[in-house]
Design a protein around this motif. Sequence first.
Motif, PDB file in Angstrom:
ATOM      1  N   THR A  55       0.868  -1.167   0.000  1.00 40.11           N
ATOM      2  CA  THR A  55       0.000   0.000   0.000  1.00 40.11           C
ATOM      3  C   THR A  55       0.902   1.212   0.000  1.00 40.11           C
ATOM      4  OG1 THR A  55      -1.708  -1.159   1.241  1.00 40.11           O
ATOM      5  CG2 THR A  55      -1.782   1.252   1.284  1.00 40.11           C
ATOM      6  N   VAL A  56       0.644   2.166  -0.887  1.00 42.78           N
ATOM      7  CA  VAL A  56       1.494   3.345  -1.014  1.00 42.78           C
ATOM      8  C   VAL A  56       0.642   4.590  -0.784  1.00 42.78           C
ATOM      9  CG1 VAL A  56       2.980   4.661  -2.597  1.00 42.78           C
ATOM     10  CG2 VAL A  56       2.947   2.161  -2.703  1.00 42.78           C
ATOM     11  N   TRP A  57       1.189   5.535  -0.019  1.00 45.98           N
ATOM     12  CA  TRP A  57       0.503   6.801   0.212  1.00 45.98           C
ATOM     13  C   TRP A  57       1.029   7.848  -0.767  1.00 45.98           C
ATOM     14  CZ3 TRP A  57       0.862   3.102   3.736  1.00 45.98           C
ATOM     15  CH2 TRP A  57      -0.237   2.867   4.561  1.00 45.98           C
ATOM     16  N   PRO A  58       0.149   8.693  -1.293  1.00 44.39           N
ATOM     17  CA  PRO A  58       0.581   9.759  -2.208  1.00 44.39           C
ATOM     18  C   PRO A  58       1.589  10.675  -1.514  1.00 44.39           C
ATOM     19  CG  PRO A  58      -1.815   9.620  -2.116  1.00 44.39           C
ATOM     20  CD  PRO A  58      -1.289   8.732  -1.032  1.00 44.39           C
ATOM     21  N   SER A  59       2.535  11.181  -2.279  1.00 42.10           N
ATOM     22  CA  SER A  59       3.562  12.055  -1.715  1.00 42.10           C
ATOM     23  C   SER A  59       3.991  13.081  -2.745  1.00 42.10           C
ATOM     24  CB  SER A  59       4.780  11.226  -1.298  1.00 42.10           C
ATOM     25  OG  SER A  59       5.815  12.066  -0.846  1.00 42.10           O
ATOM     26  N   GLU A  60       4.203  14.300  -2.268  1.00 41.65           N
ATOM     27  CA  GLU A  60       4.800  15.339  -3.113  1.00 41.65           C
ATOM     28  C   GLU A  60       6.206  15.658  -2.619  1.00 41.65           C
ATOM     29  OE1 GLU A  60       2.219  18.696  -3.676  1.00 41.65           O
ATOM     30  OE2 GLU A  60       0.489  17.415  -4.068  1.00 41.65           O
ATOM     31  N   ALA A  61       6.677  14.850  -1.679  1.00 41.98           N
ATOM     32  CA  ALA A  61       8.019  15.036  -1.118  1.00 41.98           C
ATOM     33  C   ALA A  61       8.999  14.113  -1.848  1.00 41.98           C
ATOM     34  CB  ALA A  61       8.003  14.732   0.379  1.00 41.98           C
TER      35      ALA A  61
ATOM     36  N   ILE B 166       0.973   4.751  11.654  1.00 42.16           N
ATOM     37  CA  ILE B 166       1.527   4.202  10.408  1.00 42.16           C
ATOM     38  C   ILE B 166       2.256   2.888  10.689  1.00 42.16           C
ATOM     39  CG2 ILE B 166       1.644   6.365   9.096  1.00 42.16           C
ATOM     40  CD1 ILE B 166       4.612   6.550   9.843  1.00 42.16           C
ATOM     41  N   GLU B 167       1.706   2.121  11.628  1.00 40.92           N
ATOM     42  CA  GLU B 167       2.307   0.842  11.980  1.00 40.92           C
ATOM     43  C   GLU B 167       2.527  -0.019  10.737  1.00 40.92           C
ATOM     44  OE1 GLU B 167      -0.412   2.130  13.380  1.00 40.92           O
ATOM     45  OE2 GLU B 167      -0.103   2.172  15.557  1.00 40.92           O
ATOM     46  N   GLY B 168       3.654  -0.693  10.704  1.00 44.63           N
ATOM     47  CA  GLY B 168       3.958  -1.586   9.594  1.00 44.63           C
ATOM     48  C   GLY B 168       4.515  -0.914   8.365  1.00 44.63           C
ATOM     49  N   CYS B 169       4.704   0.414   8.426  1.00 45.46           N
ATOM     50  CA  CYS B 169       5.148   1.159   7.240  1.00 45.46           C
ATOM     51  C   CYS B 169       6.657   1.342   7.189  1.00 45.46           C
ATOM     52  CB  CYS B 169       4.488   2.533   7.206  1.00 45.46           C
ATOM     53  SG  CYS B 169       2.731   2.472   6.823  1.00 45.46           S
ATOM     54  N   LEU B 170       7.133   1.504   5.980  1.00 45.39           N
ATOM     55  CA  LEU B 170       8.524   1.834   5.689  1.00 45.39           C
ATOM     56  C   LEU B 170       8.518   3.063   4.797  1.00 45.39           C
ATOM     57  CD1 LEU B 170       9.697  -1.780   4.787  1.00 45.39           C
ATOM     58  CD2 LEU B 170      10.003  -0.608   6.975  1.00 45.39           C
ATOM     59  N   ARG B 171       9.649   3.798   4.803  1.00 44.55           N
ATOM     60  CA  ARG B 171       9.738   4.990   3.962  1.00 44.55           C
ATOM     61  C   ARG B 171      11.029   4.942   3.163  1.00 44.55           C
ATOM     62  NH1 ARG B 171      10.603  10.769   6.573  1.00 44.55           N
ATOM     63  NH2 ARG B 171      12.735  10.327   6.028  1.00 44.55           N
ATOM     64  N   VAL B 172      10.906   5.125   1.879  1.00 48.66           N
ATOM     65  CA  VAL B 172      12.066   5.130   0.995  1.00 48.66           C
ATOM     66  C   VAL B 172      12.227   6.528   0.408  1.00 48.66           C
ATOM     67  CG1 VAL B 172      10.745   4.318  -1.002  1.00 48.66           C
ATOM     68  CG2 VAL B 172      13.221   3.992  -0.956  1.00 48.66           C
ATOM     69  N   THR B 173      13.468   6.979   0.342  1.00 47.16           N
ATOM     70  CA  THR B 173      13.784   8.270  -0.263  1.00 47.16           C
ATOM     71  C   THR B 173      14.017   8.067  -1.756  1.00 47.16           C
ATOM     72  OG1 THR B 173      14.781   9.041   1.787  1.00 47.16           O
ATOM     73  CG2 THR B 173      15.397  10.223  -0.221  1.00 47.16           C
ATOM     74  N   ILE B 174      13.470   8.960  -2.556  1.00 49.60           N
ATOM     75  CA  ILE B 174      13.672   8.907  -4.000  1.00 49.60           C
ATOM     76  C   ILE B 174      15.140   9.200  -4.303  1.00 49.60           C
ATOM     77  CG2 ILE B 174      12.989   9.911  -6.220  1.00 49.60           C
ATOM     78  CD1 ILE B 174      10.754   8.413  -4.660  1.00 49.60           C
ATOM     79  N   GLY B 175      15.717   8.402  -5.178  1.00 49.25           N
ATOM     80  CA  GLY B 175      17.118   8.582  -5.534  1.00 49.25           C
ATOM     81  C   GLY B 175      17.277   8.738  -7.037  1.00 49.25           C
ATOM     82  N   THR B 176      18.406   8.283  -7.512  1.00 43.98           N
ATOM     83  CA  THR B 176      18.661   8.294  -8.950  1.00 43.98           C
ATOM     84  C   THR B 176      17.872   7.159  -9.598  1.00 43.98           C
ATOM     85  OG1 THR B 176      20.522   6.765  -8.814  1.00 43.98           O
ATOM     86  CG2 THR B 176      21.021   9.126  -8.544  1.00 43.98           C
TER      87      THR B 176
END
Length: 83
Positions: free
Chosen positions: A5-11, A46-56
């Motif tokens: 499951t992915v949450w929308p992001s503008e970051a 946001i239990e169970g969630c992970l966050r990834v930073t956009i890269g190259t």
Amino acid sequence: GLPVTVWPSEANFILFRPEARSGAAVWQALLNRSVLVRDFTTMAGIEGCLRVTIGTVVENNRFLEALDEALREEHDEVSLGGA
């Protein structure tokens, strides 16, 4: 698509929750593949969630490849290193 499951992001990061395995197990499986994401699995709301930073493009493709592998692993154990 991947079972997440992915949450929308503008970051510059994406918050997601694995559906096929626990977030903690996926975090460890990614770490085992030298892919580091932020662990929010125990954070209230946001239990169970992970966050990834956009890269190259290369980094993003490597993350998606590692995530696909991590989600396909059959065991759901969190390795504490060693063994």
